[in-house]
Design an enzyme around this catalytic site. Structure first.
Site, PDB file in Angstrom:
ATOM      1  N   TYR A  74       0.834  -1.204   0.000  1.00  0.00           N
ATOM      2  CA  TYR A  74       0.000   0.000   0.000  1.00  0.00           C
ATOM      3  C   TYR A  74       0.869   1.255   0.000  1.00  0.00           C
ATOM      4  CZ  TYR A  74      -3.861   3.136   0.910  1.00  0.00           C
ATOM      5  OH  TYR A  74      -4.781   4.142   0.785  1.00  0.00           O
ATOM      6  N   PHE A 126      -6.963  20.355 -25.235  1.00  0.00           N
ATOM      7  CA  PHE A 126      -7.384  18.964 -25.254  1.00  0.00           C
ATOM      8  C   PHE A 126      -8.604  18.847 -24.344  1.00  0.00           C
ATOM      9  CE2 PHE A 126      -7.641  14.530 -24.018  1.00  0.00           C
ATOM     10  CZ  PHE A 126      -7.826  13.997 -25.288  1.00  0.00           C
ATOM     11  N   ASP A 217       2.167  19.482 -21.491  1.00  0.00           N
ATOM     12  CA  ASP A 217       1.417  18.231 -21.578  1.00  0.00           C
ATOM     13  C   ASP A 217       2.361  17.269 -22.290  1.00  0.00           C
ATOM     14  OD1 ASP A 217      -0.091  16.052 -22.320  1.00  0.00           O
ATOM     15  OD2 ASP A 217      -1.908  17.214 -22.679  1.00  0.00           O
ATOM     16  N   LYS A 260       0.105   6.747 -23.517  1.00  0.00           N
ATOM     17  CA  LYS A 260       0.563   7.004 -24.897  1.00  0.00           C
ATOM     18  C   LYS A 260       2.064   6.705 -24.982  1.00  0.00           C
ATOM     19  CE  LYS A 260      -3.384   9.548 -24.662  1.00  0.00           C
ATOM     20  NZ  LYS A 260      -4.164   9.634 -23.421  1.00  0.00           N
ATOM     21  N   PHE A 451     -18.838  13.802 -26.238  1.00  0.00           N
ATOM     22  CA  PHE A 451     -18.450  12.894 -27.326  1.00  0.00           C
ATOM     23  C   PHE A 451     -18.301  11.451 -26.866  1.00  0.00           C
ATOM     24  CE2 PHE A 451     -14.092  12.619 -25.841  1.00  0.00           C
ATOM     25  CZ  PHE A 451     -13.960  13.794 -25.114  1.00  0.00           C
TER      26      PHE A 451
HETATM   27  O1  PLI Z   1      -6.579   9.697 -21.192  1.00  0.00           O
HETATM   28  P1  PLI Z   1      -5.726  10.249 -20.099  1.00  0.00           P
HETATM   29  O2  PLI Z   1      -6.517  10.722 -18.953  1.00  0.00           O
HETATM   30  O3  PLI Z   1      -4.627   9.335 -19.700  1.00  0.00           O
HETATM   31  O4  PLI Z   1      -4.938  11.511 -20.727  1.00  0.00           O
HETATM   32  C1  PLI Z   1      -5.595  12.682 -21.064  1.00  0.00           C
HETATM   33  C2  PLI Z   1      -4.884  13.361 -22.197  1.00  0.00           C
HETATM   34  C3  PLI Z   1      -4.164  14.490 -21.956  1.00  0.00           C
HETATM   35  N1  PLI Z   1      -3.518  15.136 -22.971  1.00  0.00           N
HETATM   36  C4  PLI Z   1      -3.559  14.706 -24.237  1.00  0.00           C
HETATM   37  C5  PLI Z   1      -2.836  15.458 -25.278  1.00  0.00           C
HETATM   38  C6  PLI Z   1      -4.274  13.564 -24.545  1.00  0.00           C
HETATM   39  O5  PLI Z   1      -4.283  13.144 -25.802  1.00  0.00           O
HETATM   40  C7  PLI Z   1      -4.987  12.862 -23.510  1.00  0.00           C
HETATM   41  C8  PLI Z   1      -5.781  11.735 -23.780  1.00  0.00           C
HETATM   42  N2  PLI Z   1      -6.035  11.387 -25.016  1.00  0.00           N
HETATM   43  C9  PLI Z   1      -6.876  10.460 -25.455  1.00  0.00           C
HETATM   44  C10 PLI Z   1      -7.694   9.604 -24.567  1.00  0.00           C
HETATM   45  C11 PLI Z   1      -6.971  10.307 -26.885  1.00  0.00           C
HETATM   46  O6  PLI Z   1      -7.672   9.410 -27.356  1.00  0.00           O
HETATM   47  O7  PLI Z   1      -6.283  11.069 -27.599  1.00  0.00           O
END
Ligand code: PLI
Length: 460
Positions: A74, A126, A217, A260, A451
């Site tokens: 934890y 975003f 970001d 990502k 969306f």
């Molecule tokens: O989906 P998260 O919560 O891990 O991240 C949010 C997020 C923040 N900044 C940017 C540039 C993004 O592209 C982003 C999430 N993007 C998604 C879910 C997408 O499909 O592009």
């Protein structure tokens, strides 16, 4: 086509997940059931899933091995200690706060750094980022260069901040009324467009002069680093790792969606240099995410993320990643399909305004194009236009973004060039019969981030 420009996959495939294409009748029924919103489809009804590159990546054998040494304590997990070390080393920040994903970090940052009524300047928006900024009373101001809003302008580093817009904002509103500058590398909704190192430096200089903080970001920062190496003079011989390190030296902190460029399925963090802000973030993380040594992630996920971050620094990996996306885009361009140019890092964006010239923006052309693409070939994409942009909080009117697009987003290390061919062939055949793409109307419109779960029906 010059196949030499597209490197073969720099990996061998060890585990496979079979996919099947449903019949045309099944696809039409599934799309109707989903209210013509690709987010509402069942994954098993999808043949090639280009909805997003978020959390849909294939992990390496090293990452899977790391999953087996998850320390699920934890508090004080050894995986956290490792992730913290790797993240600090790569990005050069003083403090790291783990979160379950990117929006968890956005929530924390918005709460600790925005006072109600302050402006938050960003290079385009975003969805979740702007949502959290506005929820904390921030007023979002878009300071990206105008060309980023024009799908037809083929220029490098279209994600750059327009310094004159930033200067004007400072002059008009006063530096003390600007919470921070949010600089996304790359800019998702502009088409995955990168920001140049020179622009980051210049923004840093201007902000330092006025005592304004900059938060990046970091979500697709490795892709951004590749574009700098490929296209910005003086950086061609630098390693991706050095480029990433230099990029973040021009910021005060960053939010990261690990889903990502950390090549994992879940995870994120907030990075920050300021001790006081870090203290506040650490207090809040226990309210929203979990202990400061896991922030909503399992120990095994943190280990996979630390290893994924290191995987992403490999030159062969990132070159293939960018060029696989480029392959898809170039096939479409050769067939005369309108897309956002230049081709960005994570996705190819169909320009629905030029694709569906018979539809007005209020008829949701991108939403409908995404639905028809799925019905044609089982390829799932995502609307990034008027539906994603939502409504103005004050007036209740639809935001009407210049970019009305369908995003074909390529997950990392998941699909082959042949899959890209199937996608390209389907888009090309749809373009030849584009009049079949019909106007839509809302039958269910959620209040927040509509969306994701909205439903539509045909309006004609
Ligand atoms: O989906 P998260 O919560 O891990 O991240 C949010 C997020 C923040 N900044 C940017 C540039 C993004 O592209 C982003 C999430 N993007 C998604 C879910 C997408 O499909 O592009």
């Amino acid at each position: 086509m010059n196949f030499q420009s597209y490197p073969a996959e720099p990996f061998k495939i060890k585990v496979v997940e079979p996919v099947v294409m449903k019949t045309r009748e099944e696809r039409i029924a599934a799309m109707k059931e989903a209210g013509y919103n690709t987010f509402n489809l069942k994954s098993e009804d999808v043949y090639i899933d280009l909805l997003t590159d978020s959390g849909t990546n294939a992990m390496s054998d090293r990452q899977w091995a790391g999953m087996m040494i998850g320390d699920e304590a934890y508090a004080g997990s050894k995986n956290w200690i490792y992730l913290e070390k790797i993240a600090k080393e790569i990005f050069g920040f003083k403090h790291i706060v783990p979160t379950h994903q990117g929006r968890g970090a956005e929530n924390l940052l918005s709460q600790i750094a925005i006072k109600p009524g302050q402006y938050v300047a960003g290079n385009m928006y975003f969805t979740t980022t702007r949502y959290h900024q506005e929820r904390c009373g921030g007023i979002f101001v878009d300071i990206i260069g105008d060309i980023a809003h024009d799908a037809t302008v083929n220029a490098p580093f279209k994600g750059n901040i327009d310094l004159d817009k930033l200067k004007k904002l400072i002059d008009d509103k006063g530096a003390e009324n600007i919470a921070y500058v949010c600089l996304a590398v790359t800019v998702n909704l502009a088409g995955g467009q990168p920001v140049s190192m020179a622009n980051m430096k210049a923004v840093r200089e201007l902000c330092s002069k006025h005592g304004i903080k900059i938060f990046f970001d970091a979500t697709r920062c490795v892709e951004n680093a590749y574009f700098i190496k490929e296209q910005e003079k003086g950086y061609e011989n630098c390693s991706i790792k050095d480029l990433v390190h230099e990029m973040f030296s021009y910021s005060d902190g960053a939010t990261m969606s690990g889903k990502k460029d950390c090549i994992v399925n879940i995870g994120g963090f907030l990075a920050i240099n300021d001790d006081e802000l870090f203290g506040k973030a650490k207090e809040l993380v226990v309210v929203y995410e979990g202990m400061p040594s896991y922030g909503g992630m399992a120990g095994r996920d943190m280990q996979a993320m630390a290893i994924g971050l290191q995987d992403s620094m490999q030159e062969e990996y990132i070159e293939h990643r960018i060029k696989q996306v480029r392959y898809l885009g170039e096939r479409l361009l050769q067939a005369g399909i309108p897309i956002i140019e230049p081709i960005g890092g994570h996705a190819v964006f169909l320009d629905a305004r030029r694709f569906c010239t018979h539809l007005k923006q209020e008829q949701f052309p991108a939403q409908s194009l995404a639905a028809f693409l799925y019905m044609d070939s089982g390829v799932r994409s995502m609307e990034r236009g008027i539906v994603s942009a939502g409504r103005d909080k004050k007036t209740g009117k639809n935001h009407t973004p210049k970019l009305e697009t369908v995003r074909l987003t390529v997950p990392r290390r998941v699909y082959t060039y042949k899959h890209m061919d199937v996608v390209a062939d389907s888009v090309i055949s749809l373009f030849k019969n584009k009049e079949q793409i019909r106007p839509l109307k809302f039958i269910y419109e959620p209040q927040q981030l509509r969306f994701f779960t909205a439903k539509f029906d045909f309006a004609d």
